[in-house]
Scaffold this active site. Structure first.
Site, PDB file in Angstrom:
ATOM      1  N   ARG A  64       0.811  -1.207  -0.060  1.00  0.00           N
ATOM      2  CA  ARG A  64       0.286  -0.101   0.013  1.00  0.00           C
ATOM      3  C   ARG A  64       0.976   1.302  -0.130  1.00  0.00           C
ATOM      4  NH1 ARG A  64      -1.630   2.157   4.603  1.00  0.00           N
ATOM      5  NH2 ARG A  64      -2.252   0.027   5.642  1.00  0.00           N
ATOM      6  N   ASP A  70      -6.877  18.923 -14.884  1.00  0.00           N
ATOM      7  CA  ASP A  70      -7.128  17.586 -15.361  1.00  0.00           C
ATOM      8  C   ASP A  70      -6.760  17.452 -16.923  1.00  0.00           C
ATOM      9  OD1 ASP A  70      -8.355  15.136 -16.625  1.00  0.00           O
ATOM     10  OD2 ASP A  70     -10.252  15.480 -15.482  1.00  0.00           O
ATOM     11  N   LYS A 117      -7.776   6.124 -19.607  1.00  0.00           N
ATOM     12  CA  LYS A 117      -8.095   6.765 -20.891  1.00  0.00           C
ATOM     13  C   LYS A 117      -7.027   6.604 -21.781  1.00  0.00           C
ATOM     14  CE  LYS A 117     -12.275   7.732 -19.089  1.00  0.00           C
ATOM     15  NZ  LYS A 117     -12.108   7.750 -17.950  1.00  0.00           N
ATOM     16  N   TYR A 122     -16.128  16.918 -16.355  1.00  0.00           N
ATOM     17  CA  TYR A 122     -16.527  15.411 -16.379  1.00  0.00           C
ATOM     18  C   TYR A 122     -17.751  15.132 -15.310  1.00  0.00           C
ATOM     19  CZ  TYR A 122     -16.171  10.548 -15.148  1.00  0.00           C
ATOM     20  OH  TYR A 122     -16.690   9.263 -14.761  1.00  0.00           O
TER      21      TYR A 122
END
Length: 379
Positions: free
Chosen positions: A46, A170, A195, A98
Site C-alpha cells: 500500500r 485534469d 483513458k 466530467y
C-alpha cells in the site's frame, strides 16, 4: 530526453536482480526485512510496490513533475487532491467538466464543508471575481468534457500566483504529448489513466503528478493513509500503454481532425466542436497551448432532436456505443444519457450539453473506415 524517448525510458531502470528489460509484476503484499525496520525500500505494497513505483516514476517524467502517484481510478486521484483541503476551504472549478468530478464535488465533498464555485473559464478574469481568502484550489479541465472548451492554463496560474492557491489541471483529454500543465505553472496534474495513458480500454486507473517534492509527499501520505492505490498488474498495463503514447496520440489527432472536417461539411450536422478547427472559438489558444488537437470530437444535429442522436448512435458499427474514451478503438457516446447523466438536466441545459449532443472518441483505425461508418449511421 525528448518526449518520444521519455515515454519508453523516462524514470525507468532494468530490474536489478535479473536484468529484466521490462519491470516485473510484483504480486506481493509485503516484503522481507533483514532486521526489524531494516528493509530494501519496500515494506508493504500500500505504501509502495516496485511495479507501481516504475509507473509513478514514468508519470513524473512525461509530465515534467517531481512526483507521480498511481491510483485505482481517476476519481480516486481527485479524491486525494480534495483531501489536501480543510472544512471551510473553497474550490473554484471550470463549469463544464466530467460528470463524475461534478458528482464528487457536489454530492460527496460539499457535506464536509467544502464550497465549490463553478465558473465559465472562457474569460479567466471571472476567476478573480470569485476568489476569497478561503479559496485554496482552482480546478481546471482542458479541453473540457464534453464541450471541448479550452482554458488558458498560464493565465489561470497568473491569477492564483501569490495567493496560496493550488492550481490542478485534469489533463486526461490532451495527455502530456499534447500539453504539459506543469510547464505552464500548474501545481498538480490529474489523469484518468483509464483513458489515453492506458490506451487499450483494459484497465481502470488514475494518476497525479506534483510540481514539487513537498506537495508530492503530502499527496503520497494521503494515498498511503486512504488506500486508493493502483495494483501491480494494472500498473504494468498503464506503463505498457505509456510506451506507445506518442504514436497513438498523433494518430488519434490526425484521425480526429479528419473526422471533424467530415462532420463540419455534413448537411445533418449543426455544430462541430473540435479545437483543431478554425471554427472553434479558442482555435488560437489551441495553437499556442497544444501540440495537436487530440482525438475527441463533439457535434450536434441541425434538427436539435434527441431522437436523431440516438438513431445515429444505434447505427454505428466501427465506432462502438460505449462510455469512456481514449482507447485504440473508436467510441461514441451520448453525454446527456451516459457520462453526464449525473449532472441535473437544468445544469446541462445551462452549459450547452443538449440532448442532441454526441461525443466521439476517435481511435487509431483507418480514417476512411471511420468516416464511412459515420456516413452509414447518418443515412
Amino acid at each position: 530526453m525528448n518526449f518520444n524517448t521519455k515515454v519508453i525510458h523516462g524514470g525507468q531502470h532494468h530490474e536489478s536482480a535479473t536484468g529484466s528489460v521490462n519491470v516485473p509484476v510484483f504480486l506481493t503484499s509485503t516484503f522481507a526485512q533483514k532486521s526489524p525496520g531494516v528493509h530494501s525500500g519496500y515494506e508493504y505494497s500500500r505504501a509502495a510496490n516496485p511495479t507501481r513505483q516504475a509507473l509513478e516514476d514514468s508519470l513524473a517524467s512525461i509530465e515534467n513533475g517531481a512526483r507521480g502517484l498511481a491510483f485505482g481510478s481517476g476519481l480516486a486521484a481527485i479524491d486525494c487532491v480534495l483531501k489536501l483541503l480543510n472544512p471551510g476551504d473553497e474550490v473554484i472549478a471550470v463549469d463544464d467538466l466530467y460528470g463524475g468530478t461534478y458528482r464528487m464535488f457536489t454530492r460527496l465533498f460539499e457535506k464536509y464543508q467544502l464550497k465549490f464555485t463553478f465558473v465559465n473559464f472562457d474569460d479567466v478574469s471571472k476567476i478573480a471575481d470569485v476568489i476569497t481568502d478561503k479559496t485554496k484550489l482552482i480546478w481546471v479541465e482542458t479541453p473540457t468534457n464534453p464541450l471541448m472548451k479550452l482554458v488558458d492554463i498560464k493565465a489561470v496560474v497568473d491569477i492564483a500566483k501569490g495567493k496560496d492557491i493550488l492550481v490542478a489541471v485534469d489533463n486526461t483529454f490532451a495527455t502530456p504529448y499534447i500539453q504539459r500543465p506543469i510547464d505552464l505553472g500548474a501545481d498538480i496534474v490529474m489523469h484518468s489513466a483509464t483513458k489515453y495513458l492506458g490506451g487499450h480500454s483494459d484497465v481502470i486507473a488514475g494518476a497525479l503528478i506534483a510540481k514539487d517534492a513537498e506537495l508530492g509527499e503530502k499527496l503520497h501520505f494521503i494515498q498511503f493513509a486512504s488506500g486508493g492505490i493502483l495494483g501491480p498488474h494494472d500498473s504494468y498495463l498503464v506503463l505498457r500503454g505509456i510506451k506507445t503514447l506518442a504514436l497513438r496520440m498523433q494518430r488519434h489527432s490526425d484521425n480526429g481532425l479528419a473526422v471533424a472536417k467530415y462532420l463540419e461539411n455534413h448537411p445533418a450536422v449543426d455544430k462541430v466542436i473540435y479545437p483543431g478547427l478554425e471554427s472553434h472559438p479558442q482555435y488560437e489558444l489551441a495553437k499556442s497551448q497544444m501540440k495537436e488537437a487530440g482525438g475527441m470530437v463533439s457535434f450536434t444535429f441541425k434538427s436539435g432532436k434527441k431522437e436523431d442522436a440516438i438513431k445515429f448512435l444505434e447505427k454505428v458499427r466501427v465506432f462502438t456505443l460505449a462510455e469512456s474514451l481514449g482507447g485504440v478503438e473508436s467510441l461514441a457516446n451520448h453525454p446527456a444519457l451516459m457520462t453526464h447523466a449525473s449532472i441535473p438536466a437544468e445544469k446541462r441545459a445551462e452549459l450547452g450539453i443538449t440532448d442532441d449532443l454526441v461525443r466521439l472518441s476517435v481511435g487509431i483505425e483507418d480514417a476512411e473506415d471511420l468516416i464511412a461508418d459515420l456516413e452509414k449511421a447518418f443515412s
